[in-house]
Design a protein around this motif. Sequence first.
Motif, PDB file in Angstrom:
ATOM      1  N   TYR A 148      -7.154  -2.674  20.099  1.00 43.78           N
ATOM      2  CA  TYR A 148      -7.061  -1.343  20.401  1.00 43.78           C
ATOM      3  C   TYR A 148      -6.740  -0.508  19.331  1.00 43.78           C
ATOM      4  CZ  TYR A 148      -5.364   3.192  22.211  1.00 43.78           C
ATOM      5  OH  TYR A 148      -5.066   4.303  22.540  1.00 43.78           O
ATOM      6  N   PHE A 149      -7.358   0.442  18.933  1.00 46.52           N
ATOM      7  CA  PHE A 149      -7.182   1.480  17.820  1.00 46.52           C
ATOM      8  C   PHE A 149      -6.687   2.759  18.159  1.00 46.52           C
ATOM      9  CE2 PHE A 149      -8.256   4.323  14.371  1.00 46.52           C
ATOM     10  CZ  PHE A 149      -7.786   3.806  13.412  1.00 46.52           C
ATOM     11  N   ASP A 150      -5.451   3.215  17.853  1.00 51.50           N
ATOM     12  CA  ASP A 150      -5.020   4.344  18.258  1.00 51.50           C
ATOM     13  C   ASP A 150      -5.000   5.305  17.036  1.00 51.50           C
ATOM     14  OD1 ASP A 150      -3.474   6.326  19.241  1.00 51.50           O
ATOM     15  OD2 ASP A 150      -1.802   4.996  19.841  1.00 51.50           O
ATOM     16  N   ASN A 151      -5.923   6.100  17.198  1.00 53.51           N
ATOM     17  CA  ASN A 151      -6.196   7.253  16.201  1.00 53.51           C
ATOM     18  C   ASN A 151      -5.454   8.114  16.198  1.00 53.51           C
ATOM     19  OD1 ASN A 151      -7.523   8.353  18.413  1.00 53.51           O
ATOM     20  ND2 ASN A 151      -8.818   9.588  17.688  1.00 53.51           N
ATOM     21  N   ASP A 152      -4.285   8.414  17.225  1.00 54.36           N
ATOM     22  CA  ASP A 152      -3.342   9.374  17.324  1.00 54.36           C
ATOM     23  C   ASP A 152      -2.258   9.037  16.730  1.00 54.36           C
ATOM     24  OD1 ASP A 152      -5.065  11.082  18.724  1.00 54.36           O
ATOM     25  OD2 ASP A 152      -4.158  10.247  20.735  1.00 54.36           O
ATOM     26  N   LYS A 153      -1.903   7.878  16.152  1.00 56.75           N
ATOM     27  CA  LYS A 153      -0.827   7.504  15.432  1.00 56.75           C
ATOM     28  C   LYS A 153      -1.188   7.026  14.041  1.00 56.75           C
ATOM     29  CE  LYS A 153       1.517   5.901  19.530  1.00 56.75           C
ATOM     30  NZ  LYS A 153       2.172   4.744  20.418  1.00 56.75           N
ATOM     31  N   GLY A 154      -0.090   6.773  13.244  1.00 56.88           N
ATOM     32  CA  GLY A 154      -0.267   6.462  11.872  1.00 56.88           C
ATOM     33  C   GLY A 154      -0.283   7.382  10.888  1.00 56.88           C
ATOM     34  N   GLU A 155      -0.205   7.522   9.833  1.00 58.07           N
ATOM     35  CA  GLU A 155      -0.166   8.238   8.632  1.00 58.07           C
ATOM     36  C   GLU A 155      -1.515   8.944   8.399  1.00 58.07           C
ATOM     37  OE1 GLU A 155       2.125   7.395   5.152  1.00 58.07           O
ATOM     38  OE2 GLU A 155       3.770   6.313   6.385  1.00 58.07           O
ATOM     39  N   GLU A 156      -2.589   8.247   8.369  1.00 58.90           N
ATOM     40  CA  GLU A 156      -3.700   8.943   8.063  1.00 58.90           C
ATOM     41  C   GLU A 156      -4.696   8.870   9.182  1.00 58.90           C
ATOM     42  OE1 GLU A 156      -5.625   7.807   4.281  1.00 58.90           O
ATOM     43  OE2 GLU A 156      -3.616   7.256   3.599  1.00 58.90           O
ATOM     44  N   GLY A 178      -2.843  -1.253  17.807  1.00 62.96           N
ATOM     45  CA  GLY A 178      -1.784  -1.544  18.423  1.00 62.96           C
ATOM     46  C   GLY A 178      -2.050  -1.893  20.074  1.00 62.96           C
ATOM     47  N   LYS A 179      -0.950  -1.849  20.764  1.00 69.59           N
ATOM     48  CA  LYS A 179      -1.299  -2.181  22.224  1.00 69.59           C
ATOM     49  C   LYS A 179      -1.781  -1.110  22.925  1.00 69.59           C
ATOM     50  CE  LYS A 179       1.067  -5.287  24.385  1.00 69.59           C
ATOM     51  NZ  LYS A 179       0.537  -6.419  24.774  1.00 69.59           N
ATOM     52  N   ALA A 180      -2.925  -1.172  23.756  1.00 68.77           N
ATOM     53  CA  ALA A 180      -3.328  -0.106  24.592  1.00 68.77           C
ATOM     54  C   ALA A 180      -2.327   0.424  25.608  1.00 68.77           C
ATOM     55  CB  ALA A 180      -4.688  -0.580  25.150  1.00 68.77           C
ATOM     56  N   HIS A 181      -2.795   1.314  26.327  1.00 66.72           N
ATOM     57  CA  HIS A 181      -1.991   1.623  27.602  1.00 66.72           C
ATOM     58  C   HIS A 181      -1.874   0.544  28.434  1.00 66.72           C
ATOM     59  CE1 HIS A 181      -0.849   3.571  31.379  1.00 66.72           C
ATOM     60  NE2 HIS A 181      -0.436   4.582  30.748  1.00 66.72           N
TER      61      HIS A 181
END
Length: 58
Positions: A20-28, A33-36
């Motif tokens: 899972y790729f969380d595009n709302d987190k991280g610096e850039e 991370g883990k999905a819902h």
Amino acid sequence: MKKLPKYCIGEEYSKHSGDYFDNDKGEEIGIFGKAHEDAYNTYKIESLLETTKGILNK
């Protein structure tokens, strides 16, 4: 958006296939991370699939 192709085809990200790729987190651009928690609930997944099939078959 310049880094998106790097995440898609970059060799250093090949180990993340299916993650899972969380595009709302991280610096850039985002983080892996883990999905819902619902994404791992087989009952909810089956229910969603059945509902979707019902809608598509109308």
